[in-house]
Design a protein around this motif. Structure first.
Motif, mmCIF file in Angstrom:
data_model
loop_
_atom_site.group_PDB
_atom_site.id
_atom_site.type_symbol
_atom_site.label_atom_id
_atom_site.label_comp_id
_atom_site.label_asym_id
_atom_site.label_seq_id
_atom_site.Cartn_x
_atom_site.Cartn_y
_atom_site.Cartn_z
ATOM 1 N N ARG A 115 37.714 38.511 27.172
ATOM 2 C CA ARG A 115 38.356 39.383 28.068
ATOM 3 C C ARG A 115 37.409 40.102 29.180
ATOM 4 O O ARG A 115 37.338 39.865 30.325
ATOM 5 C CB ARG A 115 39.127 40.343 27.586
ATOM 6 C CG ARG A 115 40.606 39.685 27.084
ATOM 7 C CD ARG A 115 41.717 40.734 26.823
ATOM 8 N NE ARG A 115 41.289 41.708 25.763
ATOM 9 C CZ ARG A 115 41.372 41.779 24.691
ATOM 10 N NH1 ARG A 115 41.779 40.707 24.055
ATOM 11 N NH2 ARG A 115 40.983 42.903 23.718
ATOM 12 N N LYS A 116 36.403 40.597 28.394
ATOM 13 C CA LYS A 116 35.147 41.018 29.223
ATOM 14 C C LYS A 116 34.226 40.069 29.920
ATOM 15 O O LYS A 116 33.962 40.438 30.996
ATOM 16 C CB LYS A 116 34.215 41.787 28.040
ATOM 17 C CG LYS A 116 34.627 43.197 27.586
ATOM 18 C CD LYS A 116 33.688 43.825 26.814
ATOM 19 C CE LYS A 116 34.134 45.140 26.354
ATOM 20 N NZ LYS A 116 33.096 46.046 25.487
ATOM 21 N N ARG A 161 36.664 39.316 32.924
ATOM 22 C CA ARG A 161 36.313 40.287 34.006
ATOM 23 C C ARG A 161 34.986 40.246 34.683
ATOM 24 O O ARG A 161 35.093 40.561 35.975
ATOM 25 C CB ARG A 161 36.561 41.728 33.304
ATOM 26 C CG ARG A 161 37.640 42.215 32.662
ATOM 27 C CD ARG A 161 38.041 43.252 31.825
ATOM 28 N NE ARG A 161 38.924 43.358 30.970
ATOM 29 C CZ ARG A 161 39.006 44.020 29.837
ATOM 30 N NH1 ARG A 161 37.801 44.684 29.437
ATOM 31 N NH2 ARG A 161 39.933 43.927 28.931
ATOM 32 N N LYS A 162 34.106 40.106 33.958
ATOM 33 C CA LYS A 162 32.618 40.123 34.609
ATOM 34 C C LYS A 162 32.704 39.095 35.638
ATOM 35 O O LYS A 162 32.203 39.042 36.720
ATOM 36 C CB LYS A 162 31.358 40.114 33.726
ATOM 37 C CG LYS A 162 29.878 40.037 34.126
ATOM 38 C CD LYS A 162 29.236 40.024 33.169
ATOM 39 C CE LYS A 162 27.602 40.139 33.637
ATOM 40 N NZ LYS A 162 26.623 40.249 32.575
ATOM 41 N N ALA A 196 42.743 39.869 33.716
ATOM 42 C CA ALA A 196 41.449 40.376 34.120
ATOM 43 C C ALA A 196 41.674 41.019 35.462
ATOM 44 O O ALA A 196 41.173 42.331 35.751
ATOM 45 C CB ALA A 196 40.396 39.152 34.525
ATOM 46 N N CYS A 197 42.582 40.639 36.467
ATOM 47 C CA CYS A 197 42.514 41.223 37.727
ATOM 48 C C CYS A 197 43.418 42.600 37.478
ATOM 49 O O CYS A 197 43.049 43.524 38.054
ATOM 50 C CB CYS A 197 43.416 40.255 38.572
ATOM 51 S SG CYS A 197 42.188 38.972 39.398
ATOM 52 N N TYR A 224 43.260 44.610 34.813
ATOM 53 C CA TYR A 224 42.459 45.638 34.266
ATOM 54 C C TYR A 224 41.670 46.159 35.269
ATOM 55 O O TYR A 224 41.375 47.256 35.448
ATOM 56 C CB TYR A 224 41.734 44.860 33.280
ATOM 57 C CG TYR A 224 40.669 45.921 32.686
ATOM 58 C CD1 TYR A 224 41.050 46.696 31.411
ATOM 59 C CD2 TYR A 224 39.546 45.992 32.931
ATOM 60 C CE1 TYR A 224 40.373 47.584 30.804
ATOM 61 C CE2 TYR A 224 38.458 46.869 32.457
ATOM 62 C CZ TYR A 224 38.978 47.780 31.576
ATOM 63 O OH TYR A 224 38.091 48.586 30.688
ATOM 64 N N LEU A 225 41.036 45.000 36.083
ATOM 65 C CA LEU A 225 39.868 45.513 37.074
ATOM 66 C C LEU A 225 40.583 46.550 38.056
ATOM 67 O O LEU A 225 39.954 47.303 38.675
ATOM 68 C CB LEU A 225 39.095 44.456 37.673
ATOM 69 C CG LEU A 225 38.433 43.631 36.817
ATOM 70 C CD1 LEU A 225 38.071 42.183 37.101
ATOM 71 C CD2 LEU A 225 37.174 44.426 36.283
#
Length: 94
Positions: A7-8, A11-12, A48-49, A51-52
């Motif tokens: 997941r990290k 996101r990155k 991811a989106c 979260y960001l």
């Protein structure tokens, strides 16, 4: 279920792709383009989106299917990426 490390990483990758798009004067990227460029399943890209966006780093226009239609970095997202870029740069004079 994806792991925390995955997941990290996702996101990155989203942030790096959007930051690259801003550098090329493309402030918005379609969700389909982002998905294809990063080779991510819809569920992982959406997570991811989400979260960001919750962190205030990106804005997302969502489709009726809860997948990203258009995605862009916020001012805070650009600042975050600039700080990341500076911290990865070698020290001056090295």
């Amino acid at each position: 279920m994806t792991t925390l490390r995955e997941r990290k990483t996702y996101r990155k990758a989203v942030l790096q792709s959007l930051y690259g798009a801003v550098e090329r004067n493309r402030p918005e990227v379609s969700g389909a383009t982002l998905r294809d460029e990063l080779n991510l399943p819809d569920e992982d890209l959406s997570a991811a989106c989400a979260y960001l966006a919750g962190e205030g780093l990106i804005t997302v226009d969502w489709t009726s299917h809860k997948t990203p239609a258009m995605v862009s970095l916020t001012h805070e997202g650009i600042r975050f990426m600039e700080e990341e870029e500076e911290s990865d740069a070698p020290p001056q004079g090295a």
